[in-house]
Write a protein that holds these residues in place. Structure first.
Motif, mmCIF file in Angstrom:
data_model
loop_
_atom_site.group_PDB
_atom_site.id
_atom_site.type_symbol
_atom_site.label_atom_id
_atom_site.label_comp_id
_atom_site.label_asym_id
_atom_site.label_seq_id
_atom_site.Cartn_x
_atom_site.Cartn_y
_atom_site.Cartn_z
ATOM 1 N N ALA A 13 0.601 -1.273 -0.079
ATOM 2 C CA ALA A 13 0.002 -0.050 0.004
ATOM 3 C C ALA A 13 0.739 1.223 -0.076
ATOM 4 O O ALA A 13 1.400 1.417 0.873
ATOM 5 C CB ALA A 13 -0.926 -0.110 1.321
ATOM 6 N N LEU A 14 0.722 2.017 -1.147
ATOM 7 C CA LEU A 14 1.423 3.338 -1.212
ATOM 8 C C LEU A 14 0.647 4.503 -0.832
ATOM 9 O O LEU A 14 1.159 5.669 -0.459
ATOM 10 C CB LEU A 14 2.163 3.427 -2.676
ATOM 11 C CG LEU A 14 3.140 2.649 -2.980
ATOM 12 C CD1 LEU A 14 3.753 2.733 -4.370
ATOM 13 C CD2 LEU A 14 4.276 2.743 -1.794
ATOM 14 N N ALA A 15 -0.699 4.118 -0.985
ATOM 15 C CA ALA A 15 -1.614 5.412 -0.617
ATOM 16 C C ALA A 15 -1.866 5.521 0.792
ATOM 17 O O ALA A 15 -2.562 4.453 1.285
ATOM 18 C CB ALA A 15 -2.693 5.199 -1.594
ATOM 19 N N GLY A 16 -1.686 6.610 1.416
ATOM 20 C CA GLY A 16 -2.099 6.827 2.848
ATOM 21 C C GLY A 16 -3.376 7.237 2.811
ATOM 22 O O GLY A 16 -4.196 7.534 1.856
ATOM 23 N N THR A 17 -3.848 7.555 3.890
ATOM 24 C CA THR A 17 -4.996 8.293 4.235
ATOM 25 C C THR A 17 -5.097 9.973 3.872
ATOM 26 O O THR A 17 -4.152 10.513 4.602
ATOM 27 C CB THR A 17 -5.848 7.989 5.825
ATOM 28 O OG1 THR A 17 -5.846 6.692 5.856
ATOM 29 C CG2 THR A 17 -7.320 8.529 5.705
ATOM 30 N N HIS A 56 9.497 10.593 -0.786
ATOM 31 C CA HIS A 56 9.153 12.002 -0.250
ATOM 32 C C HIS A 56 7.857 12.550 -0.868
ATOM 33 O O HIS A 56 6.883 12.913 0.101
ATOM 34 C CB HIS A 56 10.091 12.845 -0.525
ATOM 35 C CG HIS A 56 11.309 12.645 0.271
ATOM 36 N ND1 HIS A 56 12.569 13.373 -0.186
ATOM 37 C CD2 HIS A 56 11.619 11.936 1.233
ATOM 38 C CE1 HIS A 56 13.472 12.573 0.636
ATOM 39 N NE2 HIS A 56 13.163 11.900 1.439
ATOM 40 N N GLY A 57 7.504 12.236 -2.068
ATOM 41 C CA GLY A 57 6.170 12.630 -2.552
ATOM 42 C C GLY A 57 5.008 11.651 -2.076
ATOM 43 O O GLY A 57 3.907 12.413 -1.617
ATOM 44 N N ASN A 58 5.186 10.670 -1.651
ATOM 45 C CA ASN A 58 4.369 9.576 -1.188
ATOM 46 C C ASN A 58 3.878 9.896 0.233
ATOM 47 O O ASN A 58 2.935 10.027 0.765
ATOM 48 C CB ASN A 58 4.632 8.202 -1.237
ATOM 49 C CG ASN A 58 3.490 7.271 -0.844
ATOM 50 O OD1 ASN A 58 3.803 6.469 0.068
ATOM 51 N ND2 ASN A 58 2.497 7.361 -1.274
ATOM 52 N N ALA A 98 -0.535 7.391 -10.137
ATOM 53 C CA ALA A 98 0.633 7.449 -9.787
ATOM 54 C C ALA A 98 0.887 9.147 -9.417
ATOM 55 O O ALA A 98 1.690 9.298 -8.392
ATOM 56 C CB ALA A 98 1.699 7.083 -10.854
ATOM 57 N N GLU A 99 0.712 10.018 -10.435
ATOM 58 C CA GLU A 99 1.251 11.452 -9.968
ATOM 59 C C GLU A 99 0.516 11.775 -8.588
ATOM 60 O O GLU A 99 1.073 12.593 -8.079
ATOM 61 C CB GLU A 99 0.383 12.186 -11.206
ATOM 62 C CG GLU A 99 1.420 12.166 -12.348
ATOM 63 C CD GLU A 99 1.009 11.063 -13.458
ATOM 64 O OE1 GLU A 99 1.336 11.085 -14.616
ATOM 65 O OE2 GLU A 99 -0.180 10.326 -13.010
ATOM 66 N N ILE A 100 -0.720 11.282 -8.331
ATOM 67 C CA ILE A 100 -1.400 11.911 -7.040
ATOM 68 C C ILE A 100 -0.721 11.166 -5.941
ATOM 69 O O ILE A 100 -0.501 11.859 -5.134
ATOM 70 C CB ILE A 100 -2.952 11.534 -7.088
ATOM 71 C CG1 ILE A 100 -3.552 12.244 -8.140
ATOM 72 C CG2 ILE A 100 -3.437 11.658 -5.802
ATOM 73 C CD1 ILE A 100 -5.017 12.145 -8.364
ATOM 74 N N ILE A 101 -0.350 9.698 -5.870
ATOM 75 C CA ILE A 101 0.058 9.013 -4.939
ATOM 76 C C ILE A 101 1.477 9.709 -4.710
ATOM 77 O O ILE A 101 2.020 9.509 -3.442
ATOM 78 C CB ILE A 101 0.079 7.392 -5.202
ATOM 79 C CG1 ILE A 101 -1.078 6.853 -5.109
ATOM 80 C CG2 ILE A 101 1.263 6.712 -4.357
ATOM 81 C CD1 ILE A 101 -1.268 5.496 -5.492
ATOM 82 N N PHE A 102 2.087 9.961 -5.661
ATOM 83 C CA PHE A 102 3.916 10.511 -5.570
ATOM 84 C C PHE A 102 3.772 11.848 -5.523
ATOM 85 O O PHE A 102 4.942 12.637 -5.594
ATOM 86 C CB PHE A 102 4.359 9.805 -6.477
ATOM 87 C CG PHE A 102 4.798 8.310 -6.511
ATOM 88 C CD1 PHE A 102 5.234 7.857 -5.342
ATOM 89 C CD2 PHE A 102 4.068 7.537 -7.566
ATOM 90 C CE1 PHE A 102 5.503 6.206 -5.273
ATOM 91 C CE2 PHE A 102 4.486 6.009 -7.405
ATOM 92 C CZ PHE A 102 5.128 5.639 -6.266
ATOM 93 N N LEU A 109 6.306 12.024 -14.877
ATOM 94 C CA LEU A 109 6.455 10.848 -14.847
ATOM 95 C C LEU A 109 5.821 10.152 -16.033
ATOM 96 O O LEU A 109 4.695 10.613 -16.673
ATOM 97 C CB LEU A 109 5.518 10.009 -13.602
ATOM 98 C CG LEU A 109 6.263 10.267 -12.449
ATOM 99 C CD1 LEU A 109 4.918 9.920 -11.276
ATOM 100 C CD2 LEU A 109 7.173 9.819 -11.837
ATOM 101 N N PHE A 110 6.428 8.702 -16.467
ATOM 102 C CA PHE A 110 5.826 8.400 -17.605
ATOM 103 C C PHE A 110 4.990 7.283 -17.028
ATOM 104 O O PHE A 110 5.217 6.613 -16.022
ATOM 105 C CB PHE A 110 6.950 7.540 -18.608
ATOM 106 C CG PHE A 110 7.556 8.330 -19.534
ATOM 107 C CD1 PHE A 110 6.704 8.483 -20.674
ATOM 108 C CD2 PHE A 110 8.933 8.570 -19.167
ATOM 109 C CE1 PHE A 110 7.301 9.459 -21.577
ATOM 110 C CE2 PHE A 110 9.682 9.611 -20.094
ATOM 111 C CZ PHE A 110 8.900 9.896 -21.598
ATOM 112 N N ASN A 111 4.005 6.871 -17.539
ATOM 113 C CA ASN A 111 2.748 5.877 -16.834
ATOM 114 C C ASN A 111 2.641 4.691 -17.785
ATOM 115 O O ASN A 111 1.927 5.078 -19.029
ATOM 116 C CB ASN A 111 1.831 6.743 -16.394
ATOM 117 C CG ASN A 111 1.744 7.282 -14.875
ATOM 118 O OD1 ASN A 111 2.087 6.804 -14.093
ATOM 119 N ND2 ASN A 111 1.654 8.835 -15.158
ATOM 120 N N ALA A 112 2.476 3.660 -17.384
ATOM 121 C CA ALA A 112 2.077 2.249 -17.937
ATOM 122 C C ALA A 112 1.036 1.725 -17.149
ATOM 123 O O ALA A 112 1.772 1.194 -16.230
ATOM 124 C CB ALA A 112 3.086 1.610 -18.479
#
Length: 213
Positions: A13-17, A56-58, A98-102, A109-112
């Motif tokens: 889990a990378l996404a916090g509250t 740090h972004g996360n 990804a952009e929001i989580i980080f 970021l490139f996203n796949a």
């Protein structure tokens, strides 16, 4: 010849509250960069620095203290070129952008994205473009908790073209042998162990498929 691009793993889990607190009367001014500065920043970064920036972004996202950004300014600047720092392979899950989580901006970021964050030749080719042509310094494979694709693979779900995709996750399912209990989606510990194994196997698959990364 191998490049100095690093392939790294984020699993779990990378996404916090995201908390909402009081706001000050004066919001901080967003940072504004020109394209030359963005290009120079990418060139100077190492893979380790990119990974640290993502971590740090996360942390900022999880604490609700994300950076102020001028998206319209960033869109106008990056229309003339792009110099992202990383390419991220992640699941299509709507809760894990990804952009929001980080806490990243346009052009960072490139996203796949594909269900179950699996890798095939086309996705790896996209990563090769991102790194060898456009200068991204880091390949990151991101799994997430409660992944529907992982659960489907655990339960051997069959549904149109999804059937073949889930079969590509079966090696991860078969590799998990040390989790007690049922080997299906009702066993949360089993699902999470399969999700982590799938990330690691995807990294191996990328390395097998690519002579560049």
């Amino acid at each position: 010849m191998k490049s100095n691009i690093h392939t790294l793993i984020f699993a779990g889990a990378l996404a916090g509250t995201l908390t909402v607190g009081s706001t000050s009367a004066r919001e901080p001014e967003p940072a504004r960069r020109d394209l030359a500065a963005i290009k120079a920043e990418q060139a100077a970064l190492t893979p380790a620095q990119v990974l640290a920036d993502l971590q740090h972004g996360n942390e900022r996202f999880a604490s609700g203290k994300t950076k102020a950004r001028d998206m319209l300014h960033d869109q106008r600047v990056t229309a003339a070129g792009q110099y992202p720092h990383a390419v991220i392979l992640s699941c299509i899950d709507s809760r894990a952008p990804a952009e929001i989580i980080f806490d990243a901006g346009l052009g960072d970021l490139f996203n796949a994205r594909i269900a179950g964050n699996i890798a095939d030749a086309d996705l790896v080719g996209s990563m090769e473009f991102a790194c060898a042509v456009s200068g991204a310094k880091l390949v990151l494979v991101m799994g997430h908790t409660s992944c529907g694709a992982i659960k489907g693979a655990c339960d051997k779900v069959e549904l149109g073209n999804l059937t073949g995709l889930l079969q590509k996750i079966e090696p991860a399912v078969e590799s998990v042998r040390d989790v007690p209990g049922d080997r299906n989606s009702k066993n949360t510990a089993f699902v999470e162990a399969v999700g982590e194994a799938n990330v690691r196997l995807t990294v191996e698959r990328i390395r097998e498929l690519s002579p560049v990364l």
